[in-house]
Design an enzyme around this catalytic site. Sequence first.
Site, PDB file in Angstrom:
ATOM      1  N   CYS A 199       0.826  -1.214   0.000  1.00  0.00           N
ATOM      2  CA  CYS A 199       0.000   0.000   0.000  1.00  0.00           C
ATOM      3  C   CYS A 199       0.858   1.261   0.000  1.00  0.00           C
ATOM      4  O   CYS A 199       0.503   2.264  -0.616  1.00  0.00           O
ATOM      5  CB  CYS A 199      -0.953  -0.005   1.199  1.00  0.00           C
ATOM      6  SG  CYS A 199      -0.131   0.039   2.810  1.00  0.00           S
ATOM      7  N   HIS A 258      -1.935   1.519   7.618  1.00  0.00           N
ATOM      8  CA  HIS A 258      -2.219   1.418   6.188  1.00  0.00           C
ATOM      9  C   HIS A 258      -1.992   2.770   5.541  1.00  0.00           C
ATOM     10  O   HIS A 258      -2.239   3.819   6.143  1.00  0.00           O
ATOM     11  CB  HIS A 258      -3.675   0.978   5.985  1.00  0.00           C
ATOM     12  CG  HIS A 258      -4.082   0.863   4.551  1.00  0.00           C
ATOM     13  ND1 HIS A 258      -3.630  -0.135   3.730  1.00  0.00           N
ATOM     14  CD2 HIS A 258      -4.896   1.632   3.791  1.00  0.00           C
ATOM     15  CE1 HIS A 258      -4.165   0.015   2.517  1.00  0.00           C
ATOM     16  NE2 HIS A 258      -4.921   1.087   2.534  1.00  0.00           N
TER      17      HIS A 258
END
Length: 396
Positions: A84, A341
């Site tokens: 990510c 994230h």
Amino acid sequence: MDSQEDEPVYNLYASVAWPMTERDLLSTQHKEDYSRSMPEDGYLYVNDNKNGGPALKSCESRWLYTSGPFRNGAVGLYNMGLTCCLNSLLQTLYMNREFTDILQGMDMPEDAAALQNNMPYQLLTLFEMMQSSRRNAVYPYQLLRCLQKHGMKLFVQQDAAELFMTLFNHIRDQLGKPQPHLAGRLNSLYTIHVQEFLTCLNCMQEKTWDSKLIALPLLLSDPRFKRPTSLEEALVIFFRPEKLTEENMCLCQNCGEKTASLQGRRVKSLPQTLTLHLKRLSSSKSSWVKKISRRISFPLNLDLRQILKADAVCCESREQADWKYELFAVVAHSGTPIYGHYCSYIRNIKDQRWYSFNDSSVSKVSWDDVKCTFGNANFHWGETAYLLVYQRTESD
């Protein structure tokens, strides 16, 4: 002078990797190699010209960013497992037309093995596929293979600022070997020139040296200064001189002894694309690393002429006339130093709309959504801006 001195390897002042969440470990079943989207002869075509063709070399036209489900070039990237952070950075490069123009000016290696190991070429290949894709997202297989061949660790926790600098160094070095002028354009696009100084407070002799950065590392927690609540305050603190006394005194060659001194930085020049690193990781004397989640606001429009004082600048006034910027992208982190994230918010230059790039998911958002990344001290799992990317606006 050795030419290598003009091409420094950019380093972080300090960094700690972000652990990623289990939701990054997406299923990779039924994967399709993006090379299947390439023409049957295996070559990359730009403006209907094969590798090294005239249009690819001259780069006279820019991409229109008109493909994808939103008809603007906003295409997602599938998460291959803890990627990510890489995906978020790639989107900021893809949507930066100045950067893609540089890639489009490359001369392509003839050897197939050289193409597989050429990071700028693999980036351009991926971006071309994103341009022509009619899917919501694509798989960056070949690029990941190329990154691994260059010793970059993948599928592990990453720090966005550190990964950005690593990517930049690799891309610039590979561009510079066959075409140094492209490496020069890349340096001009991102490099921040700073003059560092040390002034003896006894004899007032000053020693200066130059530094080159591609991201200003802005401290958000320092016991020497008041905690900033805005980007503007953080920039002022970064360029505020520090007095070195007692055990921190430095040896003055002129005085022949350790003396109290003043240490600081001044701006020499700023690039077209200005990257700012909000250092939200804070390590204490113990091994624990904390994330600074408190609110740090940042503006849509940034005028460095109004922020930096005269003693923080060492360039002509005409250079400062170009110090007006508009926010282009935000790389944000959600979660804690243990679980987290990355995603990015990018303003599309074509339609002036903000988009959220969350791996394979791309959606339109508002400026109010972007402002949610300012942070909140009572909401440690929320999104907080980690990298801010500004682009220079035209002078008045």
